[in-house]
Design an enzyme around this catalytic site. Sequence first.
Site, PDB file in Angstrom:
ATOM      1  N   GLU A  92       0.861  -1.226  -0.085  1.00 17.87           N
ATOM      2  CA  GLU A  92      -0.044   0.273   0.000  1.00 17.87           C
ATOM      3  C   GLU A  92       0.825   1.136  -0.082  1.00 17.87           C
ATOM      4  O   GLU A  92       2.061   1.358   0.407  1.00 17.87           O
ATOM      5  CB  GLU A  92      -1.102  -0.137   1.051  1.00 17.87           C
ATOM      6  CG  GLU A  92      -0.458  -0.257   2.411  1.00 17.87           C
ATOM      7  CD  GLU A  92       0.067   0.871   3.346  1.00 17.87           C
ATOM      8  OE1 GLU A  92      -0.121   2.087   2.662  1.00 17.87           O
ATOM      9  OE2 GLU A  92       0.927   0.946   4.169  1.00 17.87           O
TER      10      GLU A  92
ATOM     11  N   LEU B  24      -0.305   4.337   1.130  1.00 20.95           N
ATOM     12  CA  LEU B  24      -1.161   5.215   1.814  1.00 20.95           C
ATOM     13  C   LEU B  24      -0.327   6.488   2.502  1.00 20.95           C
ATOM     14  O   LEU B  24       0.300   5.746   3.460  1.00 20.95           O
ATOM     15  CB  LEU B  24      -2.326   4.516   2.486  1.00 20.95           C
ATOM     16  CG  LEU B  24      -3.282   3.490   1.762  1.00 20.95           C
ATOM     17  CD1 LEU B  24      -4.129   2.851   2.899  1.00 20.95           C
ATOM     18  CD2 LEU B  24      -3.809   3.859   0.610  1.00 20.95           C
TER      19      LEU B  24
ATOM     20  N   PHE C 269       6.527  17.311  -2.797  1.00 20.95           N
ATOM     21  CA  PHE C 269       7.628  16.683  -1.863  1.00 20.95           C
ATOM     22  C   PHE C 269       8.937  17.516  -1.911  1.00 20.95           C
ATOM     23  O   PHE C 269       9.747  17.027  -1.898  1.00 20.95           O
ATOM     24  CB  PHE C 269       7.902  15.236  -2.055  1.00 20.95           C
ATOM     25  CG  PHE C 269       7.360  14.356  -1.060  1.00 20.95           C
ATOM     26  CD1 PHE C 269       5.880  14.085  -0.935  1.00 20.95           C
ATOM     27  CD2 PHE C 269       8.052  13.645   0.130  1.00 20.95           C
ATOM     28  CE1 PHE C 269       5.199  13.470   0.006  1.00 20.95           C
ATOM     29  CE2 PHE C 269       7.572  12.981   0.835  1.00 20.95           C
ATOM     30  CZ  PHE C 269       5.959  12.765   1.122  1.00 20.95           C
TER      31      PHE C 269
ATOM     32  N   GLY D 277      11.938  21.503   5.570  1.00 17.39           N
ATOM     33  CA  GLY D 277      11.140  21.374   6.620  1.00 17.39           C
ATOM     34  C   GLY D 277      12.326  20.977   7.877  1.00 17.39           C
ATOM     35  O   GLY D 277      13.633  20.926   7.725  1.00 17.39           O
TER      36      GLY D 277
ATOM     37  N   GLY E 131       9.953  12.343   8.900  1.00 17.97           N
ATOM     38  CA  GLY E 131       9.615  11.413   9.952  1.00 17.97           C
ATOM     39  C   GLY E 131       8.364  10.802   9.874  1.00 17.97           C
ATOM     40  O   GLY E 131       7.902  10.495   8.593  1.00 17.97           O
TER      41      GLY E 131
ATOM     42  N   CYS F 164       6.787   5.590   9.056  1.00 19.29           N
ATOM     43  CA  CYS F 164       7.039   4.741   7.412  1.00 19.29           C
ATOM     44  C   CYS F 164       8.574   5.283   6.928  1.00 19.29           C
ATOM     45  O   CYS F 164       9.400   4.416   6.874  1.00 19.29           O
ATOM     46  CB  CYS F 164       6.045   4.757   6.475  1.00 19.29           C
ATOM     47  SG  CYS F 164       4.483   4.224   6.644  1.00 19.29           S
TER      48      CYS F 164
END
Length: 415
Positions: A128, A130, A227, A231, A235, A238
Amino acid sequence: MICADVDGAKIERLNAGDIGIREDGLAELVAEGLAAGRLSFVVGAAAALKELDAEGGPVEVVFLCVPTPMGVGGVADLSAVEAVVEETRDVLPLGCVVVNKSTVPVGTADHTAELLGRDDVGVVSNPEFLREGSAVHDFLHPDRIVVGSNSSPEAAERVAALYARLGAPTVLTDAASAELIKYAANCFLAMKLSYVNAIAELCERLDADIADVTEGMGYDKRIGQSFLSPGPGWGGSCLPKDTHALLQVADAADFEFRLLRATIDTNTRQFQRIVDKIRLAVTGKRTGPLSRKRIALLGLTFKAGTDDVRDSPALAVAALLRGAGARLTGFDPQIPPGDPRIDHSFIDVHADPYAAAVGVDAVVILTEWPEFRTVDWQRMAASVGGRIVVDTRNLLDRDVLRRAGLTCVGIGRSS
Ligand code: UDX
């Protein structure tokens, strides 16, 4: 559909419609499924299979969606996968398909088939992609479906057919490729972010502006705009786990994956870089002492739109600040004061940003919650003794802060 878990208390909550996590649209879906009698939750995978069988079955597809946390040395810990295979191998209905949705090292489909020891059961890898906070949306609007199998292409096609009406491109492949796609995608995203954070650092040294640089990069269709936001580091549950796991996978295959190692190292360095930035802003010196400085952290979750603090860059920065002797207050729209996940002798969490900012030397934005933009910065300015805001997400309107008499230090740009 029956969902099983080993945690009895969680099952009880789910059957009462309490999903226990912040995930847009999920509570409504679960409520709808429960009300229509299409969905139920039971303790134990074997019990779930028995119950479906009693309802008239047949069970066609069994999804394994268990955690694969970071184990010793960064290797993915497969004990939950192994436990559920062990539990179900003798009760899986004839000819069903076992689908692995968990992120697992390459070779796990074969390992699962071996553990099952059932020639009639197809084993399929179906990773997945997600994102937390928008998992329902991502499930219903996937960029792609990936299905891999070694032993049973027919089983892979049966699984792919489940997603047919979503109309997404489907990659039908072998199990190793499917398993690697998941790691390769997540690690690429991590690499993109480390690259952007490094370019932001370069922008500061060269007097360039990261927002313009990434905008100019992103119009290139081969790169894309997403993306590319700098920042405090990446983190969550995942990316850190998967980057370390792929490094182990590469190591086991006798491949020194230097690019991935640099991606991780750049991220670890980013946490320290943010602390250095705060130090310079608060003390006026690169080596100034932070001991007894009071700092308010706005945002503790690993990103906006979630209540998850696992592997949060905000907490990594907080740990370094505490290590340097700073005293921390905090506010996050999803973390109430007294939340057991935060050690309150470590960060004194408040119910609103104004209370967190009373008497501090600086306010630091660590998570990109949109509501921080609409904080009454005039009111904040009355509390912040040091009149400094360090915005590690370049979230705030600098003019608004300037008008409030606050100095805003961003990332990858001149202040
Ligand atoms: C990630 C993958 O995106 C998803 O496909 C996979 O299934 C699970 O892992 P998630 O953990 O929800 O999803 O986080 P993600 O939205 O990817 O963000 C990861 C980290 O990168 C966060 O700390 C976030 O703040 C940071 N990030 C993201 C940035 O710093 N800048 C960006 O532009 C995007």
